[in-house]
Every structure is written in C-alpha cells, then in structure tokens.
Scaffold this active site. Structure first.
Site, mmCIF file in Angstrom:
data_model
loop_
_atom_site.group_PDB
_atom_site.id
_atom_site.type_symbol
_atom_site.label_atom_id
_atom_site.label_comp_id
_atom_site.label_asym_id
_atom_site.label_seq_id
_atom_site.Cartn_x
_atom_site.Cartn_y
_atom_site.Cartn_z
ATOM 1 N N ASN A 180 0.871 -1.168 0.000
ATOM 2 C CA ASN A 180 0.000 0.000 0.000
ATOM 3 C C ASN A 180 0.909 1.218 0.000
ATOM 4 O O ASN A 180 1.763 1.338 0.877
ATOM 5 C CB ASN A 180 -0.880 0.045 1.249
ATOM 6 C CG ASN A 180 -1.845 -1.125 1.323
ATOM 7 O OD1 ASN A 180 -2.380 -1.552 0.312
ATOM 8 N ND2 ASN A 180 -2.058 -1.650 2.508
ATOM 9 N N HIS A 191 8.075 4.723 5.671
ATOM 10 C CA HIS A 191 9.262 3.989 5.233
ATOM 11 C C HIS A 191 8.837 2.970 4.172
ATOM 12 O O HIS A 191 7.862 2.249 4.364
ATOM 13 C CB HIS A 191 9.884 3.274 6.444
ATOM 14 C CG HIS A 191 11.245 2.713 6.180
ATOM 15 N ND1 HIS A 191 12.356 3.127 6.888
ATOM 16 C CD2 HIS A 191 11.692 1.792 5.292
ATOM 17 C CE1 HIS A 191 13.420 2.465 6.462
ATOM 18 N NE2 HIS A 191 13.030 1.655 5.478
ATOM 19 N N HIS A 193 7.846 -0.008 2.411
ATOM 20 C CA HIS A 193 7.677 -1.384 2.868
ATOM 21 C C HIS A 193 6.387 -1.957 2.297
ATOM 22 O O HIS A 193 5.530 -1.238 1.799
ATOM 23 C CB HIS A 193 7.624 -1.444 4.404
ATOM 24 C CG HIS A 193 6.355 -0.908 4.986
ATOM 25 N ND1 HIS A 193 6.052 0.441 5.023
ATOM 26 C CD2 HIS A 193 5.274 -1.542 5.524
ATOM 27 C CE1 HIS A 193 4.868 0.612 5.585
ATOM 28 N NE2 HIS A 193 4.370 -0.563 5.887
ATOM 29 N N GLN A 195 3.734 -5.811 2.677
ATOM 30 C CA GLN A 195 3.303 -6.856 3.592
ATOM 31 C C GLN A 195 3.050 -8.143 2.823
ATOM 32 O O GLN A 195 2.945 -8.148 1.600
ATOM 33 C CB GLN A 195 2.029 -6.432 4.325
ATOM 34 C CG GLN A 195 2.179 -5.194 5.186
ATOM 35 C CD GLN A 195 0.904 -4.878 5.944
ATOM 36 O OE1 GLN A 195 0.435 -5.678 6.746
ATOM 37 N NE2 GLN A 195 0.325 -3.712 5.659
#
Length: 381
Positions: A180, A191, A193, A195
């Site tokens: 996202n 930051h 990233h 999932q």
C-alpha cells in the site's frame, strides 16, 4: 520449476527477535549484522485472530481486535522500520549490511498458531495464516521505484522465497505479497515497505481467477496469458514497455484509470518459476512502471501493488500452465488531485466504472518520463 540460478542469488540470514518473532535479512552480498537484534517491545505477541464466514458473499472476514493498538503515523524522530540507532528506543531492525528485511508482523490479522476461539456466530473459527512485513530498503525517504534493477530483482526473489517458506508450513493455501503506498490508501508508516498475507484457504480473487483460467484452457486448449500477450503485442496500443521476457500493459479491461499489469511473457504460476533472466526483465519493467506512475502527475502516486500468484494447491496443468502470474498496480488518482473512490457500483455491485479508456491511459503513461522524481505525496498539487 524454480530456477536454481535465481535461488542462489539470495543471501539471507535468519534471526529471532527478543519477543520471539522471526526476522530474515536478505542481501545482494553476504548479510552482516553489527548490533543486537531489536524489538519495539520484549513481550511476546498475544494475537487471537478469528475468521467468520460471510454466507451471502461466500468469503471469510478477519477479526483481530489487538490491531487497534498498532503503530499509527509515529513522530519523525522515531521510525520503527529503520535500523535501531538508540538502544533505549529499539525499532524492528538491527544495524548492518543487508538490502531487504522480513519479519513477523507485531499486529497480525492471521497467525499460524491462532487459538481455537470456541463456538461463535457465522461459523467462527481460528484465524490461521501468517502476516509478515517486508522492508524494501534501509533508506526511509526512498520509494520502491528508487531500487536498482539488482535490488528489485532481489525483492522478487524475496517474495518467491517467502511464498516457498510459507507453503512449507503445510498450513497455507494462498500467499499475497502487496504494497500500500500513500496515506490515501491507509498507509501509517512512510518507510518504503510492503506486507505478506498468507491464508489457510483460497480467497475469492485467486479462487475466481483459477476457475476462469481453467475454463479458458478447456475451451481453447492453451493458457489465457499466451493469447493475451500475443494480442496486446500485435495491437500495441496498450503496451507501455516490452522487455521481451516481461512487459507492462494497461489491460483492455482496466478497472482503475491508470491500472498497470506487469507480466512475464510466458505463463507461469509463481515468482519462483521465473528464470534468472526472466526475473531481471520483470524487475526492469516493474521499476519502469512505478516510475511512470509517479511522473504522470508529478506527485508520488498512491497505489495498491499486489503480486498475484496461483493458489498453492493448484494441481498440474491447472497451475503453472494456466494461472497468470502478474503484478497488478492499481493507482488511486484518476486525474491530478482527484482520487478514485470505491463507491456505489464498485462496493454495492462489484463492478467498476472507469473514466478513461485504457488505450488513452496507456498513451499517457508511455509519454510520462520515468526519470522524473516527484517530492510531493499524491494528495498535493
């Protein structure tokens, strides 16, 4: 079959956090850790997620009350996804030499050891699965699009490795890797990233895709992706970039205005099925697609990126020869400063309304300068 050459390119180190969660560090070079392995809290995670069956939609709904306390837009001086600098304020990651980090989510919606909740409404059962956080880089201010070709290739390898590891637990039937990007889609940590959600069942999207692809092969005698790639290349108007072994297109049935798919040129079911050269081509096309989306309106485009792989128990010809591995990029701006909201027809009926034909959107993305680097988030003009 997975390419041994691609698998050998992964340097990795498995560690355990003070609270018992697993941490794996990946690198283009051998991984080195130069500090203690940290955790924001020493207390073990006590997650009790449950699933309840939605009998009308035919799908499971996850409930995880412990997630209400998860980190939400922390102050700039504390970044839980950056390497720890002050031992008095530990983050999720140690200092050292590595490129990508993966750790078990401290606030998971699913866990491999979810306890039995006992009887409940709507066929309540334990929320069995896994939730992991994937930190793309130690650079807190960068973008996924800023990764080099080698780093993006590594990330594809990490996603493939996590899928293989989760499958090996014997409890997982489907794995979704995603990112996202932007507060517009609910991001609470800036930051770069993503999932990973791993399910003990096959969710509706991959289940429906597997069913559709199986039907297409039965009707035509060949995989859908084979025909799709050939047709898009022949017509040309929706192709954004073609690297031979991988390409990006705005699909002719795009639901989001600038929806972009990154595809291998041959049908495969999993990232692990790509050869080393295919993975590198895929990384080049993915990086190009991400940069074009940001250049389109001169802002950091809010988007949802999903890696669509086959269900893990898809057998034989119904899997590798049929299921279309792809990365779907769904941008949430339909025009400068104008968000695409999922409203009446999208939420109520499950059918999207798009303001622009894919052929026009593809032409605009081809004209966007992938070398442009925006500073502003997507909601600003």
């Amino acid at each position: 079959m997975p390419d041994p050459e691609a698998a050998r390119a992964l340097h990795q180190l498995d560690l355990v956090k003070p609270d018992g969660r697993a941490l794996t560090l990946y690198g283009l070079a051998p991984v080195e850790v130069t500090s203690e392995v940290p955790s924001p809290s020493p207390d073990p995670v006590d997650a009790r997620p449950v699933l309840r069956w939605h009998p009308v939609r035919g799908e499971w709904v996850m409930y995880a009350a412990h997630r209400l306390g998860r980190t939400f837009l922390p102050p700039p001086e504390y970044n839980p996804l950056a390497p720890t600098r002050d031992p008095a304020h530990p983050t999720e990651l140690p200092r050292g030499r590595y490129d990508v980090a993966v750790f078990e989510n401290r606030f998971p919606s699913l866990t491999l050891n979810a306890p039995d909740p006992g009887p409940g409404p709507a066929d309540t059962r334990a929320g069995v699965g896994a939730c992991e956080v994937v930190v793309f880089s130690q650079d807190a201010s960068g973008r996924l699009a800023d990764l080099t070709e080698a780093q993006l290739t590594l990330l594809l390898g990490v996603w493939a490795d996590r899928t293989t590891r989760l499958a090996a637990t014997g409890k997982i039937r489907s794995v979704l890797c995603f990112e996202n990007r932007g507060v517009e889609v609910g991001v609470t940590l800036h930051h770069p990233h993503g999932q990973i959600y791993a399910y003990d069942h096959v969710p509706p999207v991959p289940a429906r895709a597997a069913e559709q692809m199986r039907a297409y092969r039965e009707a035509h005698g060949r995989p859908w992706l084979e025909d799709f790639v050939a047709a898009e290349r022949a017509e040309g108007v929706r192709v954004i970039r073609d690297e031979g072994e991988a390409l990006s297109v705005v699909p002719p049935f795009a639901r989001f205005t600038y929806e972009t798919w990154v595809l291998p040129a041959r049908p495969v079911a999993f990232l692990a099925d790509l050869s080393a050269s295919e993975r590198a081509a895929f990384a080049r096309v993915l990086g190009d697609a991400l940069r074009r989306l940001d250049a389109l309106f001169g802002v950091r485009m809010p988007y949802l990126l999903t890696v669509q792989q086959a269900p893990l128990d898809t057998p034989g010809e119904a899997g590798p020869a049929t299921y279309p591995l792809r990365v779907e990029l769904c941008p949430y701006l339909r025009a400068p400063g104008r968000l695409k909201f999922l409203a009446g027809t999208e939420q109520g009926a499950g059918e999207f309304a798009n303001d622009k034909f894919p052929e026009v959107a593809a032409a605009e993305l081809r004209a966007a300068d992938p070398a442009f680097t925006p500073d502003k988030p997507g909601g600003q003009q």
